[in-house]
Design an enzyme around this catalytic site. Structure first.
Site: not given
Ligand code: T46
Length: 142
Positions: A55-56
């Site tokens: 999630f980045h």
């Protein structure tokens, strides 16, 4: 590993398998199997069922991801399209360039994800908010 159309800079690399009657061995060398100078290696293991990671995106970091054991799915998002690749082979690596949002899902029991990176850990290189990521992608395209 399934092969959808990948975002620019994401590439599946096949590694040479040095197998004999004793089993298998794979060596990863900078400039040969890995298209950048390796400055850091880390591995993700013991991930519990139903847990997702990532999630980045990274501003500058180049990485290569290898499922040396087990499998997981990795979602790749370049800000325009999203594709999911299943990592399930120790003899293939996925290159993960800067500015590709990634999420890892569906880790199998015993999955070990090896990651090679071209720089040391730096939290300032992470974009951990998807709206911020989209603003940067759209700003670069404008
Ligand atoms: C990535 C994906 C594929 C460190 O101290 N040093 C390190 O080299 C790394 C990678 C992490 N950490 C610390 C930072 C956090 O406190 O370890 C903790 C877990 O890291 P994170 O939540 O970023 O882990 P993932 O699995 O979400 O992401 C990792 C990498 O951080 C990231 O660069 O691209 O794997």
């Amino acid at each position: 590993m399934t092969l959808p159309t990948l975002p620019a800079g994401c590439r599946i690399i096949d590694f040479a398998l040095r197998g004999d009657e004793r089993g298998s061995l794979i060596a990863l060398e900078t400039g040969k199997d890995v298209p950048f100078d390796i400055r850091r290696t880390y591995y993700i293991f013991g991930t519990l069922e139903g847990v997702s990671r990532g999630f980045h995106a990274h501003h500058r970091l180049q990485q290569m991801v290898v499922a040396v054991s087990g499998s997981c799915d990795i979602l790749l998002d370049d800000g325009k399209e999203q594709v999911t690749v299943t990592l399930d082979r120790p003899d293939q690596g996925l290159t993960l360039p800067p500015m590709v949002w990634h999420e890892m899902h569906d880790f199998s029991p015993g999955c070990v994800l090896l990651v090679l990176a071209d720089d040391l850990y730096d939290e300032a290189d992470y974009i951990r908010n998807h709206d911020d990521f989209m603003a940067l992608v759209e700003g670069a395209a404008a």
